[in-house]
Design a protein around this motif. Sequence first.
Motif, PDB file in Angstrom:
ATOM      1  N   LEU A 177       0.770  -1.246   0.149  1.00  0.00           N
ATOM      2  CA  LEU A 177       0.061  -0.023   0.125  1.00  0.00           C
ATOM      3  C   LEU A 177       0.777   1.161   0.101  1.00  0.00           C
ATOM      4  O   LEU A 177       0.539   2.274  -0.470  1.00  0.00           O
ATOM      5  N   PHE A 178       2.013   1.224   0.712  1.00  0.00           N
ATOM      6  CA  PHE A 178       2.855   2.524   0.812  1.00  0.00           C
ATOM      7  C   PHE A 178       4.339   2.078   0.184  1.00  0.00           C
ATOM      8  O   PHE A 178       5.271   2.312   0.667  1.00  0.00           O
ATOM      9  N   GLU A 179       3.997   1.400  -1.059  1.00  0.00           N
ATOM     10  CA  GLU A 179       5.598   1.215  -1.712  1.00  0.00           C
ATOM     11  C   GLU A 179       6.221   2.367  -2.033  1.00  0.00           C
ATOM     12  O   GLU A 179       7.560   2.387  -1.777  1.00  0.00           O
ATOM     13  N   VAL A 180       5.779   3.471  -2.692  1.00  0.00           N
ATOM     14  CA  VAL A 180       6.480   4.453  -3.218  1.00  0.00           C
ATOM     15  C   VAL A 180       7.029   5.306  -1.906  1.00  0.00           C
ATOM     16  O   VAL A 180       8.160   5.670  -1.783  1.00  0.00           O
ATOM     17  N   PRO A 181       6.169   5.606  -0.718  1.00  0.00           N
ATOM     18  CA  PRO A 181       6.754   6.245   0.518  1.00  0.00           C
ATOM     19  C   PRO A 181       7.848   5.563   1.163  1.00  0.00           C
ATOM     20  O   PRO A 181       8.879   6.052   1.568  1.00  0.00           O
ATOM     21  N   ARG A 182       7.710   4.217   1.102  1.00  0.00           N
ATOM     22  CA  ARG A 182       8.819   3.304   1.773  1.00  0.00           C
ATOM     23  C   ARG A 182      10.028   3.320   0.873  1.00  0.00           C
ATOM     24  O   ARG A 182      11.117   3.368   1.415  1.00  0.00           O
ATOM     25  N   GLU A 183       9.737   3.384  -0.452  1.00  0.00           N
ATOM     26  CA  GLU A 183      11.128   3.429  -1.284  1.00  0.00           C
ATOM     27  C   GLU A 183      11.768   4.647  -1.499  1.00  0.00           C
ATOM     28  O   GLU A 183      13.081   4.834  -1.119  1.00  0.00           O
ATOM     29  N   TYR A 184      10.862   5.878  -1.077  1.00  0.00           N
ATOM     30  CA  TYR A 184      11.676   7.156  -0.951  1.00  0.00           C
ATOM     31  C   TYR A 184      12.404   7.182   0.337  1.00  0.00           C
ATOM     32  O   TYR A 184      13.463   7.788   0.237  1.00  0.00           O
ATOM     33  N   VAL A 185      11.994   6.738   1.424  1.00  0.00           N
ATOM     34  CA  VAL A 185      12.819   6.692   2.733  1.00  0.00           C
ATOM     35  C   VAL A 185      13.955   5.876   2.418  1.00  0.00           C
ATOM     36  O   VAL A 185      15.047   6.218   3.059  1.00  0.00           O
ATOM     37  N   ARG A 186      13.684   4.776   1.894  1.00  0.00           N
ATOM     38  CA  ARG A 186      15.013   3.994   1.659  1.00  0.00           C
ATOM     39  C   ARG A 186      16.054   4.480   0.843  1.00  0.00           C
ATOM     40  O   ARG A 186      17.203   4.759   1.052  1.00  0.00           O
ATOM     41  N   ALA A 187      15.650   5.418  -0.323  1.00  0.00           N
ATOM     42  CA  ALA A 187      16.691   6.309  -1.211  1.00  0.00           C
ATOM     43  C   ALA A 187      17.187   7.398  -0.648  1.00  0.00           C
ATOM     44  O   ALA A 187      18.317   7.520  -0.750  1.00  0.00           O
ATOM     45  N   LEU A 188      16.261   7.997   0.392  1.00  0.00           N
ATOM     46  CA  LEU A 188      16.944   9.034   1.289  1.00  0.00           C
ATOM     47  C   LEU A 188      18.181   8.543   2.322  1.00  0.00           C
ATOM     48  O   LEU A 188      19.090   9.152   2.338  1.00  0.00           O
ATOM     49  N   ASN A 189      18.015   7.392   2.692  1.00  0.00           N
ATOM     50  CA  ASN A 189      18.920   7.037   3.726  1.00  0.00           C
ATOM     51  C   ASN A 189      20.201   6.542   2.861  1.00  0.00           C
ATOM     52  O   ASN A 189      21.464   6.676   3.514  1.00  0.00           O
ATOM     53  N   ALA A 190      19.808   5.763   1.686  1.00  0.00           N
ATOM     54  CA  ALA A 190      21.044   5.492   0.848  1.00  0.00           C
ATOM     55  C   ALA A 190      21.724   6.325   0.413  1.00  0.00           C
ATOM     56  O   ALA A 190      23.023   6.641   0.546  1.00  0.00           O
ATOM     57  N   THR A 191      21.249   7.764   0.172  1.00  0.00           N
ATOM     58  CA  THR A 191      21.942   8.806  -0.434  1.00  0.00           C
ATOM     59  C   THR A 191      22.674   9.665   0.904  1.00  0.00           C
ATOM     60  O   THR A 191      23.810   9.959   0.792  1.00  0.00           O
TER      61      THR A 191
ATOM     62  N   SER B 123      27.558 -11.652  -1.864  1.00  0.00           N
ATOM     63  CA  SER B 123      26.245 -11.687  -2.736  1.00  0.00           C
ATOM     64  C   SER B 123      25.108 -10.805  -2.361  1.00  0.00           C
ATOM     65  O   SER B 123      24.527  -9.917  -2.864  1.00  0.00           O
ATOM     66  N   ARG B 124      25.144 -10.860  -1.083  1.00  0.00           N
ATOM     67  CA  ARG B 124      24.219  -9.837  -0.441  1.00  0.00           C
ATOM     68  C   ARG B 124      24.404  -8.258  -0.545  1.00  0.00           C
ATOM     69  O   ARG B 124      23.611  -7.661  -0.681  1.00  0.00           O
ATOM     70  N   GLU B 125      25.791  -8.150  -0.482  1.00  0.00           N
ATOM     71  CA  GLU B 125      26.212  -6.770  -0.588  1.00  0.00           C
ATOM     72  C   GLU B 125      26.275  -6.379  -1.718  1.00  0.00           C
ATOM     73  O   GLU B 125      25.682  -5.160  -2.032  1.00  0.00           O
ATOM     74  N   LYS B 126      26.296  -6.993  -2.868  1.00  0.00           N
ATOM     75  CA  LYS B 126      26.214  -6.505  -4.207  1.00  0.00           C
ATOM     76  C   LYS B 126      24.675  -6.329  -4.497  1.00  0.00           C
ATOM     77  O   LYS B 126      24.352  -5.412  -5.107  1.00  0.00           O
ATOM     78  N   ALA B 127      24.048  -7.303  -3.945  1.00  0.00           N
ATOM     79  CA  ALA B 127      22.426  -7.075  -4.205  1.00  0.00           C
ATOM     80  C   ALA B 127      21.936  -5.665  -3.731  1.00  0.00           C
ATOM     81  O   ALA B 127      21.243  -5.083  -4.132  1.00  0.00           O
ATOM     82  N   ALA B 128      22.347  -5.441  -2.183  1.00  0.00           N
ATOM     83  CA  ALA B 128      21.872  -4.213  -1.677  1.00  0.00           C
ATOM     84  C   ALA B 128      22.414  -3.046  -2.375  1.00  0.00           C
ATOM     85  O   ALA B 128      21.720  -1.960  -2.205  1.00  0.00           O
ATOM     86  N   LYS B 129      23.638  -3.046  -2.744  1.00  0.00           N
ATOM     87  CA  LYS B 129      24.507  -1.829  -3.616  1.00  0.00           C
ATOM     88  C   LYS B 129      23.415  -1.677  -4.934  1.00  0.00           C
ATOM     89  O   LYS B 129      23.313  -0.447  -4.891  1.00  0.00           O
ATOM     90  N   ASP B 130      23.179  -2.681  -5.665  1.00  0.00           N
ATOM     91  CA  ASP B 130      22.467  -2.568  -6.707  1.00  0.00           C
ATOM     92  C   ASP B 130      21.060  -1.966  -6.677  1.00  0.00           C
ATOM     93  O   ASP B 130      20.565  -1.135  -7.232  1.00  0.00           O
ATOM     94  N   TYR B 131      20.528  -2.544  -5.460  1.00  0.00           N
ATOM     95  CA  TYR B 131      18.902  -1.986  -5.117  1.00  0.00           C
ATOM     96  C   TYR B 131      19.116  -0.588  -4.640  1.00  0.00           C
ATOM     97  O   TYR B 131      18.397   0.236  -4.890  1.00  0.00           O
ATOM     98  N   ASN B 132      20.073  -0.280  -3.840  1.00  0.00           N
ATOM     99  CA  ASN B 132      20.177   1.270  -3.218  1.00  0.00           C
ATOM    100  C   ASN B 132      20.538   2.158  -4.660  1.00  0.00           C
ATOM    101  O   ASN B 132      20.092   3.304  -4.663  1.00  0.00           O
ATOM    102  N   GLN B 133      21.257   1.533  -5.521  1.00  0.00           N
ATOM    103  CA  GLN B 133      21.752   2.353  -6.509  1.00  0.00           C
ATOM    104  C   GLN B 133      20.502   2.686  -7.579  1.00  0.00           C
ATOM    105  O   GLN B 133      20.130   3.810  -7.848  1.00  0.00           O
ATOM    106  N   LYS B 134      19.726   1.763  -7.847  1.00  0.00           N
ATOM    107  CA  LYS B 134      18.130   2.076  -8.428  1.00  0.00           C
ATOM    108  C   LYS B 134      17.333   2.679  -7.718  1.00  0.00           C
ATOM    109  O   LYS B 134      16.844   3.666  -8.203  1.00  0.00           O
ATOM    110  N   LEU B 135      17.246   2.775  -6.385  1.00  0.00           N
ATOM    111  CA  LEU B 135      16.553   3.752  -5.804  1.00  0.00           C
ATOM    112  C   LEU B 135      17.050   5.017  -5.850  1.00  0.00           C
ATOM    113  O   LEU B 135      16.197   6.047  -5.944  1.00  0.00           O
TER     114      LEU B 135
END
Length: 407
Positions: free
Chosen positions: A34-48, A327-339
């Motif tokens: 239900l809150f996919e976009v707000p949740r991704e925004y918070v993750r992108a902000l934290n990654a930045t 492998s988990r670090e690579k997946a997290a790195k790629d996911y944060n980059q896309k966000l």
Amino acid sequence: MKVKMLSRNPDNYVRETKLDLQRVPRNYDPTLHLFEVPREYVRALNATKLERVFAKPFLASLDGHRDGVNCLAKHPKSLATVLSGACDGEVRIWNLTKRKCICTIQAHEGFVRGICTRFCGTSFFLLLTVYTGIDHHWKEAVFATCGQQVDIWDEQRTSPICSMTWGFDSISSVKFNPIETFLLGSCASDRNIVLYDMRQATPLKKGWNPMEAFIFTAANEDYNLYTFDMRALDTPVMVHMDHVSAVLDVDYSPTGKEFVSASFDKSIRIFPVDKSRSREVYHTKRMQHVICVKWTSDSKYIMCGSDEMNIRLWKANASEKLGVLTSREKAAKDYNQKLKEKFEHHPHIKRIARHRHLPKSIYSQIQEQGILKEARRRKEVNRLKHSKPGSVSIVPEKKKHIVAVVK
């Protein structure tokens, strides 16, 4: 069919009593939230934010020279080997893995003005006095020097096999094209960029991209860098404007998507080829005027030499984690980059990603140049406003910097 209104049956949503919960339409697909976009925004902000927290690009300082470092050269076969020439005629060979000097050669009495390696890596060439630039052919036993003219030399001969001139001013730099290896370009002190063809032994027109044979970038003393397409030299592809003093050297990444520049303003900057502003600026308190810069062949590190006798090693990506990633670090790195790419234009994330700490001298010069630029813009607007229609021509920003193209 055009749908103008979406309606639902109210009988399915009316509460039977006031104590019942209000029914809300929802999607029962477990992959959606239900809150996919707000949740991704918070993750992108934290990654930045974390990217800026862990941005520590400086790795090491290679000291040992007794005078300013004037030129650098990469070994074509070994990623860990680098050559440096100093203003006292000393040449040092470094091992970047151990971060130590493995060989010292007193080559000249005066400045080492240029240094390059043979394409096989078995030998290197130096410049002194009359000549100001040198570069070796990428595939053949031929090298080029520049001074009052561009000379093409065979390694087995004592005299040049070809000499090419254009005008009467001294030439400061010469580079072979890494793809079309028979082409070479040079920069002259009269603001000319000259392209030569070895097959014709004549100039074609008055830093090459390693992936696109027709793209090159020139550093200038007007604080800018200019990326040109050699098929259309009347307008630069991009003008890169972030330095506040003369740009002394430029080198491309092996990927061809970015380049690094060294400046007299005691900093180095990393520019995307298609952007006018730099994505990174590196500086230290001790670093003085940066004379030369190189991007390593694995595209992970940057080296710069300055006139306080040090060679500094930097990460090309300031927040990149060195070493082997799981492998988990690579997946997290790629996911944060896309966000970060998805939300890069959001004002808050954009502000955090762009923020850089600058020395006071650079910051004050940026403010001063901004005031002068705004004054020139306001003057042009007023001149256009109070002139007859058509009497004042509007010159695009890119064409303001080009004087003429001579064939």
